[in-house]
Design a protein around this motif. Structure first.
Motif, short mmCIF file in Angstrom:
data_model
loop_
_atom_site.label_atom_id
_atom_site.label_comp_id
_atom_site.label_asym_id
_atom_site.label_seq_id
_atom_site.Cartn_x
_atom_site.Cartn_y
_atom_site.Cartn_z
N ILE A 120 0.74 -1.21 0.01
CA ILE A 120 -0.15 0.05 0.05
C ILE A 120 0.84 1.27 -0.08
CG2 ILE A 120 -1.69 1.54 1.41
CD1 ILE A 120 -2.65 -1.36 2.30
N GLN A 121 1.91 1.24 0.91
CA GLN A 121 2.68 2.47 1.00
C GLN A 121 3.57 2.63 -0.37
OE1 GLN A 121 3.25 4.62 3.91
NE2 GLN A 121 3.72 5.56 2.23
N PRO A 132 -4.08 8.87 2.73
CA PRO A 132 -5.37 9.32 3.29
C PRO A 132 -5.08 10.63 3.90
CG PRO A 132 -4.45 7.23 4.12
CD PRO A 132 -3.36 7.78 3.00
N PRO A 133 -6.39 11.49 4.16
CA PRO A 133 -6.39 12.84 4.70
C PRO A 133 -5.75 12.43 6.03
CG PRO A 133 -8.54 11.73 4.62
CD PRO A 133 -7.65 10.71 3.82
N PRO A 134 -5.55 13.91 6.54
CA PRO A 134 -5.39 13.75 8.07
C PRO A 134 -6.59 13.65 8.83
CG PRO A 134 -4.23 15.69 7.03
CD PRO A 134 -5.22 15.08 6.10
N THR A 139 -11.37 7.94 3.79
CA THR A 139 -10.64 7.21 2.66
C THR A 139 -10.58 5.57 3.27
OG1 THR A 139 -9.82 8.96 1.61
CG2 THR A 139 -8.76 6.77 1.31
N VAL A 140 -11.11 4.69 2.62
CA VAL A 140 -10.77 3.32 2.77
C VAL A 140 -10.26 2.52 1.44
CG1 VAL A 140 -12.49 3.19 4.80
CG2 VAL A 140 -13.32 2.58 2.54
N LEU A 141 -9.50 1.25 1.59
CA LEU A 141 -9.18 0.65 0.53
C LEU A 141 -9.76 -0.74 0.64
CD1 LEU A 141 -5.40 1.30 0.69
CD2 LEU A 141 -7.04 2.63 -0.57
N ASN A 182 -3.71 7.73 9.12
CA ASN A 182 -4.30 6.51 9.26
C ASN A 182 -4.72 6.02 8.03
OD1 ASN A 182 -4.14 6.06 12.22
ND2 ASN A 182 -6.00 7.41 12.29
N CYS A 183 -4.55 4.84 7.35
CA CYS A 183 -4.70 4.01 6.42
C CYS A 183 -5.66 2.88 6.82
CB CYS A 183 -3.59 3.51 5.47
SG CYS A 183 -4.15 2.51 3.92
N TYR A 184 -6.79 2.63 6.39
CA TYR A 184 -7.81 1.54 6.50
C TYR A 184 -7.92 0.79 5.60
CZ TYR A 184 -8.82 5.21 10.36
OH TYR A 184 -8.53 5.96 11.44
N TYR A 185 -7.89 -0.55 5.63
CA TYR A 185 -8.18 -1.37 4.53
C TYR A 185 -8.81 -2.74 4.80
CZ TYR A 185 -3.91 -3.67 6.65
OH TYR A 185 -3.25 -4.11 7.52
#
Length: 647
Positions: A120-121, A132-134, A139-141, A182-185
C-alpha cells in the motif's frame, strides 16, 4: 477473522464459522455490550478498490473486476447503507463514493500483513493510491486478491486461501502511513472452490453452492460495514463479547437488488433493532429509511436552552454542557467518564458573548461552539483535538445577527450555521470543506421570521429550517438535495404558535415539529411520509406549559416532549410506542426550573434533562435505565448562569 477467542482478537475479520443464534425467548437486547469506544468512524465513505495478483490483467479477471466495481457502487447506493447511519456512517443510500480502481500484479504469493502495508505504501508513493487525509474519516481501501495470492500471518493468527490451516475469509486492519495518516483497508481473498475446500469443505459461513462472485460480495459487505464503523479495531463500535457489527450476523446471507443487478450481501447487526425488539430481531439486509444515530456515537447531538446553555456529546461518549456566566464568558462542565454521574468543575473558555451558545460535533471528532458577540457578529471556538481539554482562541465569522444561532452538520461533513439577521430574514454560513476553518460568505435564505430558527436533518439527509413567521404560523425552507447550496422557497405549515418550534425525526424517518399554542398546550405537526410532503393537520398534546418545548428521541425509537409547567416543575409526555401517534398523559418530573429544558441522550441510552434552577445553577435529572423510568432525583451541577427571560 480467525477462530480465536474474541478476547485475543487483534484485527477485525470474517470468521469461517457462522455466528451463533440468539436466544429463543429474548427479554433484553442480545448485544448490549456493543458500544462506541471513542475511536474513528468513517463518516463520509470514499472507497478505493485495488486488485492484487498476477491474474487480474487477463480478460476473465478484468470482467470479474468490473463486476466487483459495479457491486461496490450498487452497495453504496442501496438501502443496505441505511443500516449504518445509526453508527454515524454516511447519509444512507447514496451516501458515499467508489473511485476508479488500481491494479498491482507483482505481489508475493503468500502475504503477511506487514507486506500488505509495504505494498500500500509503495502505491501511495507512486501516486497509484491516495495518501489518506489527516484525521481520516473518509478514505478506505478494499483489496481484492486473485487466486495466485494468499495470506498467512502468524503474528495476527490469520490464514486465508492457503493449502491448509485456513481460518478466515477476510479481514480489515489499519496502519500509519509514512505521511503520518491512518490508512484503513480490508482484504478480500479469491474465495474460489479450492479456498472453500481448504477451509471447510462441508460448508460454514460460506459454501460451495455459492458462486465465487457471491462469496466475494458477501465477505466484502461484512468487511466494508466493519471497516466503516470500527476502522481502527477495536476503538470504534465494538463489544468485548459481541465483537463487531459484521461478526454478530456472520454467515447470514441475503441479497440486495439495485437496477438490473442482484448481489449477495451479509446481514448486518442493527443495535437500534436489538433494543427495540429486546433481542428478538437485529440482523438486517436493508432499512427503508436511515436509522437515527445511536446515543453516544460519533455523529453526536447538539441541544440548546434559552438559559444560555447548550449540551453536546464528545466522541468518547461524555456529555459536555456549555453556559454563559455572569462575566458573559463561555463556561463548560463535562462528565468525567462516558454516561457517568460524576462531573468536572466548571471551567471558563473566555469570550464575551450575548446569546445562547450552539454546539456541533465536527466530523473529525472536535466540538465547536458558536455564539453572538458584543458586535453582533457570530463568533466561534473549537477543541484542538477530538474530545480534548484544549481549545482554540475565539474567532469571528462576521455577519450581523439579532438572535440565537442554530447549527447542523451536513451529510458531507460540513457544519452550517443559521441565524436571524437585522432584516428578520434567515441568514446562513457554512464550512466550505468538512471540519476546516474555511467558511463561506454569509448568504440570505430570505423569509420574515419572528423567532429564532431551528434546523434539523431529514432522513434523506437534507437540512430543513423552521421558524415562526409574522403571522405566528410555522414556516419552513429546505435543501432541495443533500448538502446542496440550493434551497426551496419558504412555505407555511399553518398553526398559531407562541414559542420557538422544536423539530425531531421519528424512528421511521418522518420530521415532526412541536410548539406551544395560544392555549399554552403543546401542538404538533408531522410529515405523513418520510422526508417529504404532505404534512398532517395540527394536533394537540394538551398540557399547560410556560416554556418552549424540547423533544428527544428515546433509544427505543419513541419521541418524548419536555416543558416547564405552571408550577415551574418539568413535565413530560411520550409516545406509547415508536411512531405510534398515541401519547401518554402529561407527568411531572418535579423540580423548580427557570428556563427551557434541554434533553440529550447519554451514550448508554438514557435521557438526561438539564435546566436552570432558582439559584441560577444548572440542575439535572435522568432516566435510571435506557428509554424508561423511573427517573433520578434532581441534582445540582453548580455554576451561576445568566438570567434570561423564558419565552
Amino acid at each position: 477473522m480467525a477462530t480465536l477467542p474474541v478476547s485475543n482478537r487483534k484485527i477485525g475479520g470474517v470468521d469461517a464459522a457462522k455466528a451463533p443464534a440468539g436466544p429463543t425467548s429474548p427479554t433484553a437486547p442480545a448485544h448490549g455490550d456493543l458500544i462506541f469506544n471513542g475511536g474513528p468512524v468513517i463518516t463520509n465513505p470514499v472507497a478505493y478498490p485495488t486488485f492484487w495478483g498476477a491474474n487480474w490483467p487477463d480478460a476473465t479477471h478484468q470482467a470479474q473486476a468490473a463486476r466487483l466495481m459495479q457491486y461496490l457502487k450498487d452497495l453504496i447506493s442501496s438501502d443496505w447503507m441505511n443500516i449504518l447511519t445509526q453508527y454515524g456512517v454516511g447519509s444512507g443510500n447514496g451516501g458515499g463514493q467508489v473511485l476508479a480502481p488500481s491494479f498491482s500484479n507483482t505481489v508475493p504469493a503468500t502475504l503477511t500483513d506487514a507486506q500488505i502495508h509495504l505494498t500500500i505504501q509503495a502505491a501511495i508513493n507512486s501516486g497509484t493510491l491516495p495518501e489518506p487525509p489527516p484525521n481520516n474519516a473518509s478514505t478506505v481501501l478494499i483489496i481484492f486478491l486473485d487466486e495466485t495470492c494468499a495470506v498467512n500471518d502468524p503474528s495476527l493468527g490469520i490464514v486465508m486461501c492457503e493449502p491448509s490451516g485456513d481460518n478466515a475469509f477476510g479481514y480489515h486492519y489499519d496502519f500509519t502511513t509514512a505521511g503520518g495518516n491512518n490508512c484503513y483497508y480490508a482484504v478480500i481473498p479469491a474465495l474460489d472452490d479450492n479456498c472453500i475446500n481448504n477451509t471447510c469443505p462441508g460448508g460454514c459461513s460460506l459454501n460451495l453452492t455459492e458462486t465465487q462472485e457471491q462469496r466475494r460480495t458477501q465477505v466484502a459487505s461484512h468487511e466494508f460495514a466493519e471497516m466503516l464503523t470500527d476502522p481502527k479495531f477495536p476503538s470504534g463500535w465494538y463489544g468485548s463479547s459481541s465483537d463487531e457489527i459484521g461478526d454478530i450476523c456472520n454467515g447470514e446471507t441475503a441479497t440486495i437488488t439495485v437496477g438490473p443487478n442482484t448481489w449477495n450481501v451479509q446481514r448486518i447487526y442493527s443495535k437500534t433493532d436489538d433494543i427495540k425488539t429486546n433481542g428478538a430481531s437485529y440482523c438486517l439486509a436493508s432499512s427503508p429509511f436511515t436509522i437515527p444515530s445511536l446515543p453516544g456515537g460519533p455523529v453526536g447531538f447538539a441541544v440548546a436552552l434559552s438559559t444560555a446553555v447548550a449540551g453536546a456529546c464528545n466522541v468518547d461518549g461524555r456529555l459536555e454542557m456549555f453556559g454563559v456566566g455572569t462575566d458573559n464568558a463561555l463556561w463548560h462542565i463535562w462528565q468525567t467518564a462516558p454516561h457517568a454521574a460524576t462531573w468536572s468543575a466548571w471551567g471558563s473558555l473566555g469570550g464575551v458573548i450575548t446569546s445562547e451558545p450552539a454546539v456541533a460535533l465536527n466530523t473529525d471528532g472536535r466540538l465547536e461552539v458558536f455564539a453572538r458577540g458584543t458586535d453582533n457578529a457570530l463568533w466561534h471556538i473549537w477543541q484542538t483535538a477530538p474530545h480534548a481539554a484544549t481549545w482554540s482562541a475565539w474567532g469571528s465569522l462576521g455577519g450581523v445577527i439579532t438572535g440565537e444561532p442554530a447549527v447542523a452538520v451536513n451529510t458531507d461533513g460540513r457544519i452550517e450555521v443559521f441565524a436571524r439577521g437585522t432584516d428578520n430574514a434567515v441568514w446562513h454560513i457554512y464550512q466550505t470543506a468538512p471540519h476546516t476553518q474555511a467558511w463561506s460568505a454569509w448568504e440570505s435564505l430570505g423569509g420574515v421570521i419572528s423567532s429564532d430558527p431551528v434546523v434539523a436533518v431529514n432522513s434523506d439527509a437534507r437540512l430543513e429550517v423552521f421558524a415562526r413567521g409574522t403571522d405566528n404560523a410555522v414556516w419552513h425552507i429546505y435543501q432541495t438535495a443533500p448538502h446542496t447550496a440550493t434551497w426551496s422557497a419558504w412555505e407555511s405549515l399553518g398553526g398559531v404558535i407562541t414559542s420557538d418550534p422544536a423539530a425531531a425525526v421519528t424512528s421511521d424517518g418522518r420530521m415532526e415539529v412541536f410548539a406551544r399554542g395560544t392555549d399554552d398546550a403543546v401542538w404538533y405537526i408531522y410529515q405523513t411520509v418520510p422526508h417529504a410532503e404532505p404534512w398532517s393537520a395540527w394536533g394537540s398534546l394538551g398540557g399547560v406549559v410556560t416554556s418552549d418545548p424540547a423533544v428527544a428521541l428515546n433509544s427505543d425509537g419513541r419521541l418524548e416532549v419536555f416543558a416547564r409547567g405552571t408550577d415551574d416543575a418539568l413535565w413530560h409526555s411520550y409516545e406509547t410506542a415508536p411512531n405510534a401517534g398515541t401519547w401518554s398523559a402529561w407527568g411531572s418530573l418535579g423540580g423548580v426550573i427557570t428556563s427551557d429544558p434541554a434533553v440529550p441522550l447519554n451514550s448508554d441510552g438514557r435521557l438526561e434533562a438539564f435546566a436552570r434552577g432558582t439559584d441560577n445553577a444548572l440542575w439535572h435529572i435522568w432516566q435510571t435505565v435506557p428509554h424508561s423510568g423511573p427517573w433520578s432525583s434532581w441534582g445540582s451541577l453548580g455554576g451561576i448562569l445568566i438570567t434570561t427571560a423564558v419565552r
